[in-house]
Enzyme design. Structure first.
Site, short mmCIF file in Angstrom:
data_model
loop_
_atom_site.label_atom_id
_atom_site.label_comp_id
_atom_site.label_asym_id
_atom_site.label_seq_id
_atom_site.Cartn_x
_atom_site.Cartn_y
_atom_site.Cartn_z
N GLU A 23 8.88 -41.67 0.38
CA GLU A 23 9.91 -41.15 1.27
C GLU A 23 10.70 -42.32 1.83
O GLU A 23 10.26 -43.45 1.78
CB GLU A 23 9.27 -40.39 2.44
N GLY A 24 11.86 -42.00 2.41
CA GLY A 24 12.59 -43.01 3.16
C GLY A 24 13.72 -43.66 2.39
O GLY A 24 14.39 -44.55 2.91
N ASN A 52 12.03 -32.45 3.25
CA ASN A 52 11.29 -33.41 4.07
C ASN A 52 10.49 -32.65 5.11
O ASN A 52 11.07 -31.98 5.96
CB ASN A 52 12.27 -34.35 4.76
#
Ligand code: ADP
Ligand code: MG
Ligand code: MG
Length: 502
Positions: A396-397, A174
């Site tokens: 993402e996430g 990330n």
């Protein structure tokens, strides 16, 4: 129900793989002694102690009902006990982090590589295409800032091979808004206290100190000093919904302790009130911004047209961006997949075979879905054995990946069309399940079969060609119930944990 029956039942629910059952029994008792795990009265006591001690140590979050208010707070979700992590694999992950920092930074400077790696993706994935168009804009205009600040987190799962060996496998890196560096600075004392109350005094030593918030602040402070204006602020670019604000605040406070001013602003604030002067210095509400630290902006839902404009303005500015747009792109899953190709790491590290070896040792199988023979082979391989893989879009996430039968459905749907280029395919990493209790606000406590993911925080600062800081800044262990294939803490699936080094 007897302990062993219970483990057996639970194990079969999780995976039908036969090898799991017998070895799970050995492992589960290794994680938490059976007399503790099954002692209902003790567990109830520990639950109460755990919640209070988490609050006392500031392992806290705002609530879903009032995510933008600090009037009511609760404990952040966490495991009752720390989870075992083999010491050697933990140290392997720490040792490779500085190489990953260098790799991300090198990728971010290699526009030919980024163009080639993302060419197919941006044809079909609007979000990546949008980010890429900002990147192109900045390249054409010329970068105004030579200071680069990276705060990232490389995530791993421990693959439990059929041969009985456990190996470290990277899940992803990330490069934007890597979270929980703040709260994970406070969790070690929580678990140490619980172990004490549980009568496991000796094991406290197996929990390491951890302070990613300080490591992040050190790198932010280094970049801020290089920027060279005592009045300029560090701007945290934050979400509209700010449940996890205390995680940010730990980093923020470390900066205030160094007399570095911090402000928090949303995309909307930047759009409405920020401007660039003739030297492209970024100002907001009359204050010069030295660093924009993105804790938002990593998923399509974070943007409307105004936010895209604001992002472009910040990227064009003289402010140090963490990450800058090229480093953001270096963290895409498509780039991760391209790195696995033979010769690519060697190209980034022509004089450092040791870095290549250490990085490559953490790679799981990753496969392209680009249109062509190679992509066709990937599709055939996935359809033949969907449970061996994870299908990943450029998101993402948490909560975006596709598993099992859904892989067949999606891949059959997109067939040979270019739509499939929005995804990559990855070998599924299968960690050894461990028993633990997950504490989450409003949820009854129950014994869960759990899988963990180890994150290592990396920080670096470069000015021009000089790497001035390159460090590993700490770690994060997140644990989820094995019934969930996907999802992080923010997605409400995983909870905070600590490695108990074994
Ligand atoms: P995100 O950027 O959304 O966090 P990840 O690649 O980390 O995307 O995937 C989200 C979650 O899915 C991970 O936290 C992990 O639980 C699971 N996952 C991702 N890749 C794999 C894999 N190769 N094997 C097993 N689980 C995976
Ligand atoms: Mg991610
Ligand atoms: Mg992730």
């Amino acid at each position: 129900m007897k302990f062993l029956d219970m483990l057996n039942n639970s194990a079969t629910k999780v995976q039908d793989d036969n090898r799991v059952n017998s070895r799970l029994l050995q492992m589960a008792s290794k994680a938490v002694p059976e007399d503790v795990l099954m002692n209902g009265a003790l567990i109830k006591d520990l639950e109460a102690v755990a919640k209070d001690i988490a609050l006392l140590h500031g392992v806290i979050m705002r609530t879903k009902d009032a995510p933008n208010s600090s009037e009511v707070v609760s404990y952040a979700p966490f495991t009752l006990f720390p989870s075992p992590v083999p010491r050697v694999l933990f140290h392997q992950a720490v040792a490779v982090q500085m190489h990953f920092n260098r790799l991300v930074d090198k990728i971010s400077q290699d526009s030919a590589f980024l163009h080639e790696a993302l060419a197919s993706t941006i044809k079909v994935d609007d979000f990546t295409a949008r980010l890429f168009s900002i990147y192109r804009h900045v390249l054409q205009e010329g970068r105004s800032q030579s200071i680069v600040l990276g705060l990232n987190r490389s995530d791993y799962m421990l693959d439990w091979g059929a041969d009985g060996n456990t190996t470290l496998k990277q899940i992803e890196i990330n490069t934007i808004a890597a979270s929980f560096g703040g709260l994970s600075s406070r969790t070690p004392d929580v678990h140490r206290h619980i172990l004490k109350v549980a009568g496991r005094l000796e094991e406290q030593k197996l929990i390491l100190d951890n302070n990613p918030a300080a490591g992040f602040a050190k790198a932010l402070a280094t970049a801020w000093r290089l920027y060279g204006s005592a009045r300029a602020v560090v701007m945290f670019l934050v979400e509209d919904v700010q449940m996890n604000i205390y995680d940010h605040r730990y980093v923020e406070n470390e900066l205030w302790n160094r007399n570095i001013p911090v402000i928090r602003r949303r995309f909307e604030d930047v759009y409405k009130t920020a401007l660039l002067d003739q030297d492209k210095r970024l100002f907001i509400d009359g204050r010069e911004v030295a660093i924009v630290y993105f804790r938002n902006g990593y998923m399509p839902q974070n943007y409307n047209e105004q936010s895209w404009e604001a992002r472009l303005m910040m990227e064009r500015s003289l402010a140090v961006k963490c990450p800058d747009i090229s480093t953001h792109l270096a963290g895409t899953k498509k780039v991760q997949q391209e790195l696995v190709r033979p010769g690519v790491l060697e190209k980034f590290f022509p004089d450092d075979p040791e870095a290549v070896t250490q990085i490559r040792a953490t790679f799981a199988g990753l496969y392209t879905l680009d249109v062509g023979e190679e992509g066709d082979n990937t599709v055939a391989m996935a359809l033949a054995n969907p449970d061996r893989f994870v299908l990943k879009p450029q998101r993402e996430g948490g909560g975006n990946n596709i598993y099992g039968a859904d892989i067949c459905q999606v891949l059959t749907g997109v067939k040979g069309s270019s739509e499939r280029m929005a995804y990559i395919l990855m070998d599924k990493v299968q960690p050894q399940p461990v028993y633990n209790y997950l504490l989450r606000r409003g949820c009854p406590l129950k014994l869960s079969t759990c899988l963990s993911e180890l994150g290592i925080f990396g920080v670096y600062v470069r000015q021009g060609t000089d790497m001035l800081l390159n460090e590993c800044a700490g770690h994060l262990l997140r644990t989820k119930s094995a019934e969930h294939s996907d999802g992080g803490v923010a997605a409400g699936v995983a909870v905070l944990d600590n490695p108990l080094l074994v």
